[in-house]
Design a protein around this motif. Structure first.
Motif, PDB file in Angstrom:
ATOM      1  N   ALA A 150     -13.339 -10.964  -9.402  1.00 47.44           N
ATOM      2  CA  ALA A 150     -12.771 -12.118  -9.207  1.00 47.44           C
ATOM      3  C   ALA A 150     -11.449 -11.573  -8.617  1.00 47.44           C
ATOM      4  N   GLU A 151     -10.949 -10.745  -9.915  1.00 51.62           N
ATOM      5  CA  GLU A 151      -9.885 -10.529  -9.495  1.00 51.62           C
ATOM      6  C   GLU A 151      -9.734 -10.032  -8.514  1.00 51.62           C
ATOM      7  N   VAL A 152      -9.989  -8.930  -7.722  1.00 47.03           N
ATOM      8  CA  VAL A 152      -9.978  -8.330  -6.633  1.00 47.03           C
ATOM      9  C   VAL A 152     -10.034  -9.123  -5.022  1.00 47.03           C
ATOM     10  N   ILE A 153     -11.264 -10.247  -5.229  1.00 44.69           N
ATOM     11  CA  ILE A 153     -10.642 -11.336  -4.401  1.00 44.69           C
ATOM     12  C   ILE A 153      -9.826 -12.121  -5.086  1.00 44.69           C
ATOM     13  N   THR A 154      -8.542 -12.621  -5.372  1.00 44.49           N
ATOM     14  CA  THR A 154      -7.672 -13.553  -5.512  1.00 44.49           C
ATOM     15  C   THR A 154      -6.813 -13.298  -5.661  1.00 44.49           C
ATOM     16  N   GLY A 155      -6.460 -11.272  -6.557  1.00 44.36           N
ATOM     17  CA  GLY A 155      -5.715 -10.759  -6.124  1.00 44.36           C
ATOM     18  C   GLY A 155      -5.137  -9.784  -4.806  1.00 44.36           C
ATOM     19  N   HIS A 156      -6.495  -9.592  -4.191  1.00 41.72           N
ATOM     20  CA  HIS A 156      -6.321  -8.707  -2.632  1.00 41.72           C
ATOM     21  C   HIS A 156      -6.672  -9.424  -2.034  1.00 41.72           C
ATOM     22  N   ALA A 157      -7.978  -9.155  -1.635  1.00 41.13           N
ATOM     23  CA  ALA A 157      -8.399  -9.896  -0.940  1.00 41.13           C
ATOM     24  C   ALA A 157      -8.109 -11.419  -0.272  1.00 41.13           C
ATOM     25  N   GLN A 158      -7.393 -12.092  -0.878  1.00 42.91           N
ATOM     26  CA  GLN A 158      -7.240 -13.286  -0.104  1.00 42.91           C
ATOM     27  C   GLN A 158      -6.006 -13.233   0.020  1.00 42.91           C
ATOM     28  N   ARG A 159      -4.862 -12.272  -0.600  1.00 42.31           N
ATOM     29  CA  ARG A 159      -3.414 -12.439   0.022  1.00 42.31           C
ATOM     30  C   ARG A 159      -3.616 -12.136   2.213  1.00 42.31           C
ATOM     31  N   PRO A 160      -2.634 -13.026   2.556  1.00 44.18           N
ATOM     32  CA  PRO A 160      -2.547 -13.393   3.685  1.00 44.18           C
ATOM     33  C   PRO A 160      -2.077 -12.151   4.130  1.00 44.18           C
ATOM     34  N   ASP A 161      -1.354 -11.497   3.325  1.00 41.38           N
ATOM     35  CA  ASP A 161      -0.975  -9.611   4.460  1.00 41.38           C
ATOM     36  C   ASP A 161      -2.328  -8.691   4.096  1.00 41.38           C
ATOM     37  N   TYR A 162      -2.816  -9.110   3.372  1.00 42.04           N
ATOM     38  CA  TYR A 162      -4.412  -8.101   2.964  1.00 42.04           C
ATOM     39  C   TYR A 162      -5.079  -7.585   4.687  1.00 42.04           C
ATOM     40  N   ASP A 163      -5.520  -6.324   5.203  1.00 35.95           N
ATOM     41  CA  ASP A 163      -6.138  -5.861   6.384  1.00 35.95           C
ATOM     42  C   ASP A 163      -7.180  -4.560   5.170  1.00 35.95           C
ATOM     43  N   HIS A 164      -8.316  -4.930   5.897  1.00 34.49           N
ATOM     44  CA  HIS A 164      -8.414  -4.159   4.903  1.00 34.49           C
ATOM     45  C   HIS A 164      -9.223  -2.747   6.111  1.00 34.49           C
ATOM     46  N   THR A 165      -8.772  -2.999   7.436  1.00 37.28           N
ATOM     47  CA  THR A 165      -8.507  -1.537   8.191  1.00 37.28           C
ATOM     48  C   THR A 165      -8.101  -0.815   7.280  1.00 37.28           C
ATOM     49  N   SER A 166      -6.411  -1.345   7.476  1.00 34.36           N
ATOM     50  CA  SER A 166      -5.882  -0.206   6.299  1.00 34.36           C
ATOM     51  C   SER A 166      -6.531   0.740   5.768  1.00 34.36           C
ATOM     52  N   GLU A 167      -7.319   0.382   4.416  1.00 31.43           N
ATOM     53  CA  GLU A 167      -7.813   1.010   3.540  1.00 31.43           C
ATOM     54  C   GLU A 167      -8.615   3.087   3.799  1.00 31.43           C
ATOM     55  N   PHE A 168      -8.206   2.331   5.156  1.00 31.62           N
ATOM     56  CA  PHE A 168      -8.700   4.072   5.939  1.00 31.62           C
ATOM     57  C   PHE A 168      -7.893   4.852   5.748  1.00 31.62           C
ATOM     58  N   ASP A 169      -6.218   4.983   6.016  1.00 33.23           N
ATOM     59  CA  ASP A 169      -5.257   5.808   6.292  1.00 33.23           C
ATOM     60  C   ASP A 169      -5.041   5.822   4.393  1.00 33.23           C
ATOM     61  N   TYR A 170      -5.257   4.640   3.513  1.00 31.73           N
ATOM     62  CA  TYR A 170      -5.092   5.609   2.667  1.00 31.73           C
ATOM     63  C   TYR A 170      -6.182   6.254   1.880  1.00 31.73           C
ATOM     64  N   GLY A 171      -7.714   6.099   2.513  1.00 27.81           N
ATOM     65  CA  GLY A 171      -8.735   7.326   2.306  1.00 27.81           C
ATOM     66  C   GLY A 171      -8.671   8.358   2.630  1.00 27.81           C
ATOM     67  N   LEU A 172      -7.857   8.556   3.526  1.00 28.63           N
ATOM     68  CA  LEU A 172      -8.110   9.940   4.498  1.00 28.63           C
ATOM     69  C   LEU A 172      -6.393  10.422   3.640  1.00 28.63           C
ATOM     70  N   ASP A 173      -5.891   9.815   3.001  1.00 27.63           N
ATOM     71  CA  ASP A 173      -4.121  10.844   2.566  1.00 27.63           C
ATOM     72  C   ASP A 173      -5.044  11.335   1.560  1.00 27.63           C
ATOM     73  N   LEU A 174      -5.852  10.283   1.275  1.00 30.38           N
ATOM     74  CA  LEU A 174      -6.574  11.419  -1.105  1.00 30.38           C
ATOM     75  C   LEU A 174      -7.238  12.164  -0.592  1.00 30.38           C
ATOM     76  N   ILE A 175      -8.073  12.136   0.701  1.00 28.79           N
ATOM     77  CA  ILE A 175      -8.543  13.460   0.927  1.00 28.79           C
ATOM     78  C   ILE A 175      -8.334  14.336   1.400  1.00 28.79           C
ATOM     79  N   LEU A 176      -6.832  14.336   2.610  1.00 32.80           N
ATOM     80  CA  LEU A 176      -6.309  15.550   2.758  1.00 32.80           C
ATOM     81  C   LEU A 176      -5.549  16.437   1.287  1.00 32.80           C
ATOM     82  N   GLU A 177      -5.136  14.798   0.556  1.00 32.12           N
ATOM     83  CA  GLU A 177      -4.366  15.563  -0.725  1.00 32.12           C
ATOM     84  C   GLU A 177      -5.241  16.849  -1.295  1.00 32.12           C
TER      85      GLU A 177
END
Length: 184
Positions: A150-177
């Motif tokens: 419920a916290e993820v949905i209300t505090g993250h997924a329902q935000r107007p600026d949330y874009d799940h496609t941006s998760e790609f860069d975050y994960g890729l950065d973690l892998i490269l680091e």
């Protein structure tokens, strides 16, 4: 082969004048997909940037051709574009100081991440539907039973600026680091 021939407006047997069999067609299709992925360039001198550009390109190409995900790793006769692609990726890593086993691990990890992300993206609701799906899930959650979801949905997924496609860069950065830490 009959379907391909019908689509091209020719007889199936006439295809065999150009390709020996269905596997040759599939090998060629995979090679066309690899040819569309931007090769990592050594000119930047930064292996992470070169791999990031290649990963983003691979994601974009495979997102357009998600049907190819299972096909790209199944072919036994890679074409010239496929070979050139793999050699370029390995070259960037080897020139950056990765040992041979580490370069192989890095390619496997990065390609698994790209393929998994593309597969996930292909099956997620469209960007405009994410909030609607999140609202529906939240509405049916028993109160207090799944507080973190419920916290993820209300505090993250329902935000107007949330874009799940941006998760790609975050994960890729973690892998490269992580790879950079291991490389050192």
């Amino acid at each position: 082969m009959r379907r391909v021939a019908r689509h091209l407006g020719v007889e199936a047997m006439s295809l065999y004048h150009h390709v020996p069999n269905k596997d040759a067609i599939l090998d060629g299709v995979v090679d066309v997909v690899f040819a569309a992925i931007e090769l990592p360039g050594a000119e930047t001198g930064d292996w992470r940037e070169a791999i990031r550009v290649r990963a983003s390109s691979a994601r974009a190409v495979l997102s357009r051709h998600s049907w190819a995900l299972g096909l790209v790793d199944s072919r036994r006769n890679p074409g010239p574009a496929t070979l050139r692609h793999h050699d370029a990726v390995l070259g960037v890593l080897r020139r950056a100081g990765f040992t041979l086993p580490m370069a192989v691990h890095a390619v496997s990890l990065i390609d698994s991440y790209i393929g998994g992300f593309v597969l996930q993206e292909a099956n997620l609701p469209a960007s405009g539907e994410i909030a609607e799906v999140a609202d529906d899930i939240l509405e049916h959650l028993p109160p207090g039973e799944f507080p973190y979801l419920a916290e993820v949905i209300t505090g993250h997924a329902q935000r107007p600026d949330y874009d799940h496609t941006s998760e790609f860069d975050y994960g890729l950065d973690l892998i490269l680091e992580g790879l950079e830490a291991r490389r050192r």
